[in-house]
Design an enzyme around this catalytic site. Sequence first.
Site, PDB file in Angstrom:
ATOM      1  N   LYS A 216       0.860  -1.178   0.000  1.00 23.21           N
ATOM      2  CA  LYS A 216       0.000   0.000   0.000  1.00 23.21           C
ATOM      3  C   LYS A 216       0.898   1.229   0.000  1.00 23.21           C
ATOM      4  CE  LYS A 216      -3.777   2.242   2.516  1.00 23.21           C
ATOM      5  NZ  LYS A 216      -4.676   2.155   3.693  1.00 23.21           N
ATOM      6  N   ARG A 226     -10.912   9.322   1.517  1.00 24.07           N
ATOM      7  CA  ARG A 226     -10.842   9.944   2.835  1.00 24.07           C
ATOM      8  C   ARG A 226     -12.016  10.880   3.058  1.00 24.07           C
ATOM      9  NH1 ARG A 226      -4.277  10.786   2.376  1.00 24.07           N
ATOM     10  NH2 ARG A 226      -3.756   8.595   2.797  1.00 24.07           N
ATOM     11  N   LYS A 240       1.123   9.928   5.489  1.00 25.70           N
ATOM     12  CA  LYS A 240       1.297   8.581   6.033  1.00 25.70           C
ATOM     13  C   LYS A 240       2.579   7.945   5.518  1.00 25.70           C
ATOM     14  CE  LYS A 240      -3.686   8.053   6.649  1.00 25.70           C
ATOM     15  NZ  LYS A 240      -4.864   7.141   6.598  1.00 25.70           N
ATOM     16  N   GLU A 256       7.616  -6.977   1.229  1.00 25.63           N
ATOM     17  CA  GLU A 256       6.407  -6.817   2.037  1.00 25.63           C
ATOM     18  C   GLU A 256       5.441  -7.979   1.802  1.00 25.63           C
ATOM     19  OE1 GLU A 256       5.488  -4.813   4.334  1.00 25.63           O
ATOM     20  OE2 GLU A 256       6.489  -2.880   4.159  1.00 25.63           O
ATOM     21  N   LYS A 271      -2.039  -1.508  -3.831  1.00 20.24           N
ATOM     22  CA  LYS A 271      -2.895  -0.326  -3.827  1.00 20.24           C
ATOM     23  C   LYS A 271      -2.028   0.916  -3.951  1.00 20.24           C
ATOM     24  CE  LYS A 271      -6.381   1.965  -0.909  1.00 20.24           C
ATOM     25  NZ  LYS A 271      -7.018   2.021   0.412  1.00 20.24           N
ATOM     26  N   SER A 297     -10.127   5.341  -5.133  1.00 19.04           N
ATOM     27  CA  SER A 297     -11.101   6.411  -5.320  1.00 19.04           C
ATOM     28  C   SER A 297     -10.636   7.470  -6.315  1.00 19.04           C
ATOM     29  CB  SER A 297     -11.404   7.062  -3.974  1.00 19.04           C
ATOM     30  OG  SER A 297     -10.210   7.581  -3.384  1.00 19.04           O
ATOM     31  N   TYR A 336     -14.891   0.601  -7.433  1.00 16.99           N
ATOM     32  CA  TYR A 336     -16.184   1.243  -7.280  1.00 16.99           C
ATOM     33  C   TYR A 336     -17.029   1.089  -8.544  1.00 16.99           C
ATOM     34  CZ  TYR A 336     -13.644   3.098  -3.347  1.00 16.99           C
ATOM     35  OH  TYR A 336     -12.895   3.189  -2.195  1.00 16.99           O
TER      36      TYR A 336
END
Length: 350
Positions: A216, A226, A240, A256, A271, A297, A336
């Site tokens: 991610k 968000r 982040k 990872e 992602k 998104s 989506y």
Amino acid sequence: MVSIVNRVRRLPVPSLTPRVFPATRLRRNRASAFSRRLVREHQLTPDNLIYPVFVLEGEGQREPVASMPGVERLSIDLLVEAAAEWVALGIPAVALFPVVPAEKKNLSGSGAWDSDGLAQRAVRALKQAHPALGVITDVALDPFTTHGQDGIIDNDGYVLNDVTVEALVNQALSHADAGADVVAPSDMMDGRVAAIREALESAGHVNTRILAYSAKYASSYYGPFRDAVGSAANLGKADKATYQMDPANSDEALHEAAMDLAEGADMVMIKPGMPYLDIVRRVKTELQVPTFVYQVSGEYAMHMAAAQNGWLDGDAVMMESLMAMRRAGADGILTYFAVRAARLMRARGY
């Protein structure tokens, strides 16, 4: 611990047989629809789609997400009602994201493991009404914290790894207890998959799957999400980058994913989606495991904005983008567009 990357059997790369024109005309198989269908290398069906949904408190509540045209936040009753169509369309699973009221947020995100929390109640309602529908839950603290970070912070705002992992274990267990089929830690804390797997086994949830957000990235494509879950204002101008991956890195993603698999993940995810299809291909090729991708998104918002302005054919670019993810190696796609794409597939007879 021996890295899974180092144990993967390397497949030989076949050499291409020289082909000469006109004995070989590659357009021959493109000349008719039937032959294009016969030689198509990848297929996209509703089986490949996972629908991310946003759930609200209350009853009869429906709120549009301004930055994601066509996407709505739904209260549990409307979510359950809408899910009947998704099941009928053949969509195998939903990914559930709660929209947590401000009064239920705090510094530690302790509402995340409330057995009567919004996510837990939504899981129970969905599984009771639609037992065959897979329910995937988000394991991360950002919807529940007043600061919008995915974990518990110190006085300098740094997300503390180990204490956050303890909280994530509590959250994952509460989701499994509610009936979640898959828990999906999206926080990017080190060691959280192993801790969650051990806790699930100890609690008897031996068939609860873990979908690890293994790669991610600290991406700028997450903005509309968000907004949808109400964490943008809490996060403010913070980022982040201390726990999500640097967009410049590729090898790190393999480490990872390999670590998450070794710790007990059943599936791994990359992602965002389209800007990171090289990562999808590397993970799928080198690790040969169930590999998911999240068309996030921001990707959805860009497609929708271009289509609404008449700059692109909305259905055509939607299907092309999803096929690109399949071609890169994605087994499952969180998007989506899931319902819209599944409707289109049904209308076209596939």
